[in-house]
Design a protein around this motif. Sequence first.
Motif, PDB file in Angstrom:
ATOM      1  N   ILE A 139       0.747  -1.179   0.124  1.00  0.00           N
ATOM      2  CA  ILE A 139       0.052  -0.133   0.104  1.00  0.00           C
ATOM      3  C   ILE A 139       0.907   1.423  -0.074  1.00  0.00           C
ATOM      4  CG2 ILE A 139      -1.860   1.235   1.191  1.00  0.00           C
ATOM      5  CD1 ILE A 139      -3.009  -1.322   2.181  1.00  0.00           C
ATOM      6  N   HIS A 140       2.001   1.145   0.328  1.00  0.00           N
ATOM      7  CA  HIS A 140       2.905   2.419   0.345  1.00  0.00           C
ATOM      8  C   HIS A 140       3.269   2.901  -1.228  1.00  0.00           C
ATOM      9  CE1 HIS A 140       7.337   0.746  -0.114  1.00  0.00           C
ATOM     10  NE2 HIS A 140       6.500   0.123  -0.801  1.00  0.00           N
ATOM     11  N   GLY A 141       2.887   2.066  -1.978  1.00  0.00           N
ATOM     12  CA  GLY A 141       3.006   2.548  -3.325  1.00  0.00           C
ATOM     13  C   GLY A 141       1.562   2.963  -3.855  1.00  0.00           C
ATOM     14  N   MET A 142       0.726   3.198  -3.171  1.00  0.00           N
ATOM     15  CA  MET A 142      -0.794   3.760  -3.412  1.00  0.00           C
ATOM     16  C   MET A 142      -1.034   4.904  -2.910  1.00  0.00           C
ATOM     17  SD  MET A 142      -2.539  -0.036  -3.179  1.00  0.00           S
ATOM     18  CE  MET A 142      -1.501  -1.592  -3.648  1.00  0.00           C
ATOM     19  N   PRO A 143      -0.714   5.606  -1.991  1.00  0.00           N
ATOM     20  CA  PRO A 143      -1.168   6.625  -1.314  1.00  0.00           C
ATOM     21  C   PRO A 143      -1.604   7.908  -2.244  1.00  0.00           C
ATOM     22  CG  PRO A 143       1.223   6.807  -0.683  1.00  0.00           C
ATOM     23  CD  PRO A 143       0.914   5.335  -1.424  1.00  0.00           C
ATOM     24  N   LEU A 144      -0.860   8.301  -3.342  1.00  0.00           N
ATOM     25  CA  LEU A 144      -1.281   9.333  -4.096  1.00  0.00           C
ATOM     26  C   LEU A 144      -2.492   9.072  -4.897  1.00  0.00           C
ATOM     27  CD1 LEU A 144      -0.741  12.195  -4.917  1.00  0.00           C
ATOM     28  CD2 LEU A 144       0.822  11.503  -6.592  1.00  0.00           C
ATOM     29  N   ALA A 145      -2.660   7.927  -5.435  1.00  0.00           N
ATOM     30  CA  ALA A 145      -3.840   7.407  -5.972  1.00  0.00           C
ATOM     31  C   ALA A 145      -4.985   7.270  -5.287  1.00  0.00           C
ATOM     32  CB  ALA A 145      -3.430   5.947  -6.646  1.00  0.00           C
ATOM     33  N   VAL A 146      -4.815   6.748  -4.102  1.00  0.00           N
ATOM     34  CA  VAL A 146      -5.892   6.755  -2.902  1.00  0.00           C
ATOM     35  C   VAL A 146      -6.609   8.270  -2.802  1.00  0.00           C
ATOM     36  CG1 VAL A 146      -6.617   6.497  -0.588  1.00  0.00           C
ATOM     37  CG2 VAL A 146      -5.230   4.604  -1.906  1.00  0.00           C
ATOM     38  N   SER A 147      -5.521   9.259  -2.718  1.00  0.00           N
ATOM     39  CA  SER A 147      -5.848  10.492  -2.400  1.00  0.00           C
ATOM     40  C   SER A 147      -6.589  11.068  -3.584  1.00  0.00           C
ATOM     41  CB  SER A 147      -4.848  11.305  -1.745  1.00  0.00           C
ATOM     42  OG  SER A 147      -4.042  10.735  -0.767  1.00  0.00           O
ATOM     43  N   LEU A 148      -6.298  10.637  -4.779  1.00  0.00           N
ATOM     44  CA  LEU A 148      -6.986  11.102  -5.745  1.00  0.00           C
ATOM     45  C   LEU A 148      -8.424  10.436  -6.278  1.00  0.00           C
ATOM     46  CD1 LEU A 148      -4.144  11.176  -8.227  1.00  0.00           C
ATOM     47  CD2 LEU A 148      -5.338  13.083  -7.557  1.00  0.00           C
ATOM     48  N   GLY A 149      -8.663   9.434  -4.989  1.00  0.00           N
ATOM     49  CA  GLY A 149     -10.064   8.931  -5.171  1.00  0.00           C
ATOM     50  C   GLY A 149      -9.947   7.566  -5.803  1.00  0.00           C
ATOM     51  N   LEU A 150      -8.723   7.156  -6.129  1.00  0.00           N
ATOM     52  CA  LEU A 150      -8.469   5.672  -7.030  1.00  0.00           C
ATOM     53  C   LEU A 150      -8.144   4.585  -5.934  1.00  0.00           C
ATOM     54  CD1 LEU A 150      -6.739   7.274  -9.842  1.00  0.00           C
ATOM     55  CD2 LEU A 150      -9.264   6.817  -9.699  1.00  0.00           C
ATOM     56  N   GLY A 151      -8.833   3.301  -6.012  1.00  0.00           N
ATOM     57  CA  GLY A 151      -8.635   2.303  -5.335  1.00  0.00           C
ATOM     58  C   GLY A 151      -9.588   1.917  -4.362  1.00  0.00           C
ATOM     59  N   ASP A 152      -9.104   0.957  -3.249  1.00  0.00           N
ATOM     60  CA  ASP A 152     -10.336   0.354  -2.545  1.00  0.00           C
ATOM     61  C   ASP A 152     -10.913   1.403  -1.668  1.00  0.00           C
ATOM     62  OD1 ASP A 152     -10.479  -2.680  -1.109  1.00  0.00           O
ATOM     63  OD2 ASP A 152     -10.853  -0.993   0.277  1.00  0.00           O
ATOM     64  N   LYS A 153     -12.434   1.443  -1.425  1.00  0.00           N
ATOM     65  CA  LYS A 153     -13.209   2.370  -0.709  1.00  0.00           C
ATOM     66  C   LYS A 153     -12.704   2.631   0.552  1.00  0.00           C
ATOM     67  CE  LYS A 153     -17.274   2.972  -3.433  1.00  0.00           C
ATOM     68  NZ  LYS A 153     -18.712   3.042  -3.231  1.00  0.00           N
ATOM     69  N   SER A 154     -12.302   1.440   1.243  1.00  0.00           N
ATOM     70  CA  SER A 154     -11.800   1.575   2.761  1.00  0.00           C
ATOM     71  C   SER A 154     -10.831   2.383   2.968  1.00  0.00           C
ATOM     72  CB  SER A 154     -11.457   0.065   3.368  1.00  0.00           C
ATOM     73  OG  SER A 154     -10.489  -0.358   2.644  1.00  0.00           O
ATOM     74  N   LEU A 155      -9.898   2.845   1.841  1.00  0.00           N
ATOM     75  CA  LEU A 155      -8.622   3.598   1.723  1.00  0.00           C
ATOM     76  C   LEU A 155      -9.244   4.925   1.284  1.00  0.00           C
ATOM     77  CD1 LEU A 155      -6.096   1.240   0.309  1.00  0.00           C
ATOM     78  CD2 LEU A 155      -6.216   2.004   2.792  1.00  0.00           C
ATOM     79  N   THR A 156     -10.136   5.034   0.228  1.00  0.00           N
ATOM     80  CA  THR A 156     -10.396   6.356  -0.416  1.00  0.00           C
ATOM     81  C   THR A 156     -11.361   7.014   0.477  1.00  0.00           C
ATOM     82  OG1 THR A 156     -12.109   5.452  -1.787  1.00  0.00           O
ATOM     83  CG2 THR A 156      -9.822   5.481  -2.787  1.00  0.00           C
ATOM     84  N   GLU A 157     -12.287   6.416   1.307  1.00  0.00           N
ATOM     85  CA  GLU A 157     -13.230   6.962   2.143  1.00  0.00           C
ATOM     86  C   GLU A 157     -12.598   7.363   3.494  1.00  0.00           C
ATOM     87  OE1 GLU A 157     -16.015   8.032   0.898  1.00  0.00           O
ATOM     88  OE2 GLU A 157     -15.699   7.371  -1.142  1.00  0.00           O
ATOM     89  N   ILE A 158     -11.518   7.266   3.584  1.00  0.00           N
ATOM     90  CA  ILE A 158     -11.028   7.590   5.129  1.00  0.00           C
ATOM     91  C   ILE A 158     -11.502   9.162   5.376  1.00  0.00           C
ATOM     92  CG2 ILE A 158      -8.866   7.926   6.450  1.00  0.00           C
ATOM     93  CD1 ILE A 158      -7.824   5.289   5.595  1.00  0.00           C
ATOM     94  N   GLY A 159     -11.655   9.555   6.488  1.00  0.00           N
ATOM     95  CA  GLY A 159     -11.850  10.880   6.660  1.00  0.00           C
ATOM     96  C   GLY A 159     -13.512  11.378   6.031  1.00  0.00           C
ATOM     97  N   GLY A 160     -14.110  10.244   5.448  1.00  0.00           N
ATOM     98  CA  GLY A 160     -15.532  10.736   5.139  1.00  0.00           C
ATOM     99  C   GLY A 160     -15.809  11.219   3.692  1.00  0.00           C
ATOM    100  N   PHE A 161     -14.591  11.421   2.832  1.00  0.00           N
ATOM    101  CA  PHE A 161     -14.820  12.245   1.653  1.00  0.00           C
ATOM    102  C   PHE A 161     -13.703  11.806   0.745  1.00  0.00           C
ATOM    103  CE2 PHE A 161     -11.584  14.585   4.140  1.00  0.00           C
ATOM    104  CZ  PHE A 161     -11.072  15.252   3.024  1.00  0.00           C
ATOM    105  N   SER A 162     -14.212  12.078  -0.531  1.00  0.00           N
ATOM    106  CA  SER A 162     -13.234  11.452  -1.698  1.00  0.00           C
ATOM    107  C   SER A 162     -13.624  12.397  -2.917  1.00  0.00           C
ATOM    108  CB  SER A 162     -13.335   9.981  -1.740  1.00  0.00           C
ATOM    109  OG  SER A 162     -12.452   9.509  -2.777  1.00  0.00           O
ATOM    110  N   PRO A 163     -12.565  12.886  -3.576  1.00  0.00           N
ATOM    111  CA  PRO A 163     -10.908  12.654  -3.432  1.00  0.00           C
ATOM    112  C   PRO A 163     -10.588  13.603  -2.645  1.00  0.00           C
ATOM    113  CG  PRO A 163     -11.632  13.599  -5.500  1.00  0.00           C
ATOM    114  CD  PRO A 163     -12.922  13.268  -4.850  1.00  0.00           C
ATOM    115  N   LYS A 164      -9.318  13.554  -1.866  1.00  0.00           N
ATOM    116  CA  LYS A 164      -8.823  14.450  -1.304  1.00  0.00           C
ATOM    117  C   LYS A 164      -8.118  15.463  -1.968  1.00  0.00           C
ATOM    118  CE  LYS A 164      -9.519  11.300   2.099  1.00  0.00           C
ATOM    119  NZ  LYS A 164     -10.573  10.210   1.855  1.00  0.00           N
TER     120      LYS A 164
END
Length: 300
Positions: A139-164
Motif C-alpha cells: 500500500i505504500h505504493g498507492m497513497p497518491l492514487a488513493v488520495s485522488l479517489g482511486l482504489g479500495d473504498k476502505s482507503l479512499t473514504e478515510i475521513g468521510g470524503f473523496s477525493p482529497k
Amino acid sequence: MNKKIAIIGVPMDLGQMRRGVDMGPSVIRYAGVVERLEALGWQVEDRGDIQIGRPKRFDVKNESNLKDLEEVVEANRLLAEETAEVIADGSFPLILGGDHSIAIGSLAGTAKDKENLGVIWYDAHGDLNTGETSPSGNIHGMPLAVSLGLGDKSLTEIGGFSPKVKPENVVLIGARSLDEGERKLIREKGIKVYTMHEIDRIGMPQVMEEASEYVTNGTDGVHLSLDLDALDPSDAPGVGTPVVGGPTYRETHLAMEILAEKNIVTSAEFVEVNPILDMKNQTAEAAVALIGSLFGEKLL
C-alpha cells in the motif's frame, strides 16, 4: 507558516515488506528534529505516535491484492483525525513516518478544511498504483492514487470524503521509477511530473520555481510529502526502495530552501527512514537537516 508546529509520529511498517521503517519517527527524533526547530524559534509540540495495530501475519494480501489492509486503514483513520485536530488548533502538522502509506491519513486530515489542496510529492516513485495495477500489493505504493479517489473504498473514504486532491493540483518531483499502470494514469489525468530528466536538464531552481507556481495556482494550501528515497541512495541509504540517480542532498536542501522562501507549505511529512538499512543514522540526520531548511534554517 505560523510559528506553532505539532509533530505526529506514525511508526508504520505495514505498507511494504521490509521491517524496520516503523522506527523512523524515533530515529528522526533522536537526530534532533525538535531541538533543531526550537533553535529556529518555532514552538514545537511533540504529540507522540499514532498507535499501529499488528497483524497476526505480515504481508498477507486480501482479495483486492492489498497487504495488511485492515491495520493500514485504522492507522490512517487515526492519523487523519489527529492531523485535522492539529490544524484546527492553529498548528502546522509535521508528520514523521513510517512508510509512505501514511500519506493517506495525512492528506485526509489536511484536506478536510481545504477546497483545493496543492500537493508536492517529492519521491523516486509515483505511488499511483491501485490493487489492480500494483505488482506487489504494497500500500505504500498507492497513497497518491488513493488520495485522488482511486482504489479500495476502505482507503479512499478515510475521513468521510473523496477525493482529497485533484490531479491538476499535484506535482511529482524526482520521479525515476514508475510502473506501467502509473505511467498510464499520469497520462490520463495529466499529472505534472518533473522526472530526473527535467531536473538534470533545467536544474532544481527552475523546477522548484515552476512547481511552486503550479501548486499555488487556485489552491488554498500546499502539502509537502517527502520520501527520503527521493534522494540518491549515496546520500540517503536507509530506505526500503532505493533508486540510483536521484537528486543530491544539496539539491534537495535547495528545494526545501526555495519552499521556505516562498512560504507556501502548510503541512508536511517526511517518510521511509529505515534505520536497519541505514549507516550511522545518516538518513535520519538528512531528514532533520531538510526539515530545518524547510522551516527557514540558513547559514547566514
